[in-house]
Design an enzyme around this catalytic site. Sequence first.
Site, short mmCIF file in Angstrom:
data_model
loop_
_atom_site.label_atom_id
_atom_site.label_comp_id
_atom_site.label_asym_id
_atom_site.label_seq_id
_atom_site.Cartn_x
_atom_site.Cartn_y
_atom_site.Cartn_z
CD GLU A 328 -2.85 -1.13 2.44
OE1 GLU A 328 -4.05 -1.30 2.25
OE2 GLU A 328 -2.36 -0.94 3.58
CB VAL A 329 3.87 2.31 -1.74
CG1 VAL A 329 4.74 3.56 -1.75
CG2 VAL A 329 4.59 1.16 -1.06
#
Lengths: 532, 532
Positions: A328-329
């Site tokens: 989840e960057v």
Amino acid sequence: MNGMCSVTCTMNNLLLWVILQGSLHTVEGVWPLPQTFTTSTVRYQLKPQSFHFGYRRESAAQRGCSVLDAAFKRYFTLIFPNGTAGNSKLHFSVDEPFTAEISVDHHDCEGYPKEDSSERYNLSVSAGRAFLSAETVWGALRGLETFSQLVYQDNVGSFFVNKTDIEDFPQFQYRGILLDTSRHYLPVQAILKTLDAMAYSKFNVFHWHIVDDPSFPYQSRTFPDLSGKGAFHPMTHIYRQSDVRSVISYARMRGIRVLPEFDSPGHTQSWGKGQSDLLTPCFRRGAPLGTFGPVNPALPSTYQFMASLFKEAASVFPDSYVHLGGDEVDLSCWSSNPSIRAFMQKMGFGVDFPKLETFYIEKLVNITSALNKTSVVWQEVFDNSVQHGSLSVVEVWKQGCYLCEVRRVAKAGLRVILASPWYLDLPGPTHNWARYYTVWPLAFKGTEEQKRLVIGGEVCLWGEYVDATNLAPRLWPRASAAAERLWSDEKQTSSVDRAFPRLQDFRCRLLRRGIPAEPLDVGHCRHEYQGV
Amino acid sequence: MNGMCSVTCTMNNLLLWVILQGSLHTVEGVWPLPQTFTTSTVRYQLKPQSFHFGYRRESAAQRGCSVLDAAFKRYFTLIFPNGTAGNSKLHFSVDEPFTAEISVDHHDCEGYPKEDSSERYNLSVSAGRAFLSAETVWGALRGLETFSQLVYQDNVGSFFVNKTDIEDFPQFQYRGILLDTSRHYLPVQAILKTLDAMAYSKFNVFHWHIVDDPSFPYQSRTFPDLSGKGAFHPMTHIYRQSDVRSVISYARMRGIRVLPEFDSPGHTQSWGKGQSDLLTPCFRRGAPLGTFGPVNPALPSTYQFMASLFKEAASVFPDSYVHLGGDEVDLSCWSSNPSIRAFMQKMGFGVDFPKLETFYIEKLVNITSALNKTSVVWQEVFDNSVQHGSLSVVEVWKQGCYLCEVRRVAKAGLRVILASPWYLDLPGPTHNWARYYTVWPLAFKGTEEQKRLVIGGEVCLWGEYVDATNLAPRLWPRASAAAERLWSDEKQTSSVDRAFPRLQDFRCRLLRRGIPAEPLDVGHCRHEYQGV
């Protein structure tokens, strides 16, 4: 008529009840189910005063073996819970001794359980003795757990074990539980109690998602500001080095590996409080916003910091795995930042930010490889990278067709840990244990070799809505449903209906052992949870 | 730079943190919110060694008043938790005494809280003293709870209370919690702990759904076979008369009524085990099936039995209400039974089985009326009956347009308790406290008189998937959200966002008091739950 019922009448009812209940005893209430299990109705009485654990002469481990000596003490109490000596004193017979004799091939008493440690054991119960043999002390621990579950009490409190033969080994080598100590701080005692319960279900990896955006409770020797400024409280809401050692040692004694996760480059807001210039400053219309995004992958100082941090982590955590995160960057902050964009140009990445992410993770994988650690990453890292040369183990967590992803990773020749179907923190019909039981990680089209790459699975208990107040009933016994899928033979454990009474039995055993495992349905346990 | 951080550095961080945290203190963290609340930043220090509770001279109750004497002890410990005397000994000043003086108009110290008991109180905190006045001891208990919530600790552990004036009274007279002790047995300790937490949220009715289909744990003096044969276990899974007395007494001390429910004619499978000929034998094709349906309404012996049972219940439970149930009656078994059908003919009911149900409940209402008890019934009883002459209080529980039903019942001139929106046991997004907070029982078109008939609401925690292992985190703090709707002024408590930090604060207070109330969102409490 009813108004006339006397004490005698009540006693008669009680006797009738005792007789009826007697027939309900399951003597094969072992959870997770052993691979082969031969039992008989022949039973032997056990008495605390004449029961002994011992080492066989041929065993490589003997008295003084820390893991097994401690396990004997623990399992004695689990087999004969306090205050339940039963009515054995009413029998005036001479006590027949019963000895549980252990033999292991390797003296790995002072080591740590490893990725490839054998957990295989054989257990044979006959008149006056049980014989437990295993290749390793970790296998012996699994056998002791099984033996403890074979012992039951009749209705007057006497202990029995039936004649039994078991050959057992796990289906998957990796059977994990993730706890998140960043979104809520979990007191060490809550972690230790979880380790106890994990051992009862034969889990063997504690995946410690120790830091994340909300807080950084790990007190680093090298970077004390990380918890000093990034924890919820710098004194009361941290894990000191001594706390971490306690957890690792407690886990070791139960044959459980501790896999630490220092998730980056996203999920690092709390890191930025104690480490300036680590996070990416976010910009709008050319001006800094004052907010920060993921770790800054464009600065050499970032990799110096990470090398120091992981060097410390490698020495603190003995396991050969380390989890690098990578999920989840948020790419928008990177993309807003002029120096990041300049760096992208310089590196020839253009505006392909996933490439930047891959670049970052590869640097971290190299750092951890140099420390002789195998890195585990969340699935995005695999999804984003074109070549997977540097990757080793990928954890699949996204919902949807997760077996499609398992297959893709295995086809790429990487090892897989499956977590998607076991997100136990998710809101939903919380009592529906069957949904966690009917998962089969190998239900995809693939070669034998590919399937061997699926090393196991993991129950994730994320911390948004979980802390020490509700952790145990949310985890147990639902995590135990996953545990059986990961340990037992798939064909023997494909029926929810057949598993149900055994799981209910096991859940009652958890209550008896002080674990507040929530109920599966209407009913009762002989010993209800008393820890209120 | 970070590697160089020394002990001094950590201490500096700590000091900074202490200063920052200091500004976060809410001094108005009272839950549920008082009706009028004037506070100031002027604060007074409290020290355990110089703090006293006392009766004012004009008070009708004086020392020896069981309810208040015990409450003073309880609240002293709640205000000054063990081991938190703070650093008061570091101050070498002479301790200024602080006295909390109580005055009540009526000496109701040895009685029970009643349907119409006033819970109104005034509380005024100024230098060196707090003055609490109330009409009744029950009002004084509410005021003591409020006072205890006004006290807070600063970051070095000293206790303070701000200058405050409060006038307070509940919006609704009936603020209940239902626990179900039939689907799972709840140890008495779990019930007592719930009563503690109820008092913290100013709930005032414990609706004890004591028996149902799965088990009959109430040990009746008159009919000991009911629990002897109908409980999960006749010795360990029952409520003895002494247990029931303990619960009632513990509740009384906290100003909580105990409303017992003996639900019939449905939900009575467990009754049939200890009372033959009570339930209706079900038939198929003219032959008895061997199974049983609801209570048999056609036999005179049924009413003799019920008269005896409710006579006992009326003497055991002092409350003026008794809940008769009446929900979810399965009509198919009645309709299959030839003698029931014959009875229907004789009574002129034809095949109108709801008429039979009404007939049955009316008989029970008459029995309980003769015992001077007000009967409460579930909404079906109201829905089924054409004339509601004998009914008094109707509890609305069905989902859907529950306010439509509230309106119908109020229009018929009957009192209403609303439970539908507060079924906290239901699976679903368990963390969504706001859905329980945004309910307003009077949001229907009706006259003032009709609205006055809505006497309150109730949180129901049914027992299919709840027992002592998960009861507290499932109930708290979500039930507290309902509690505020039932106590506080609707206009002042219409914003979820404004309520949120106060509820978080209150939840932390619950943890500090040993109640494992689950987290509402990411974050922490200064004192995390330690009861693991």
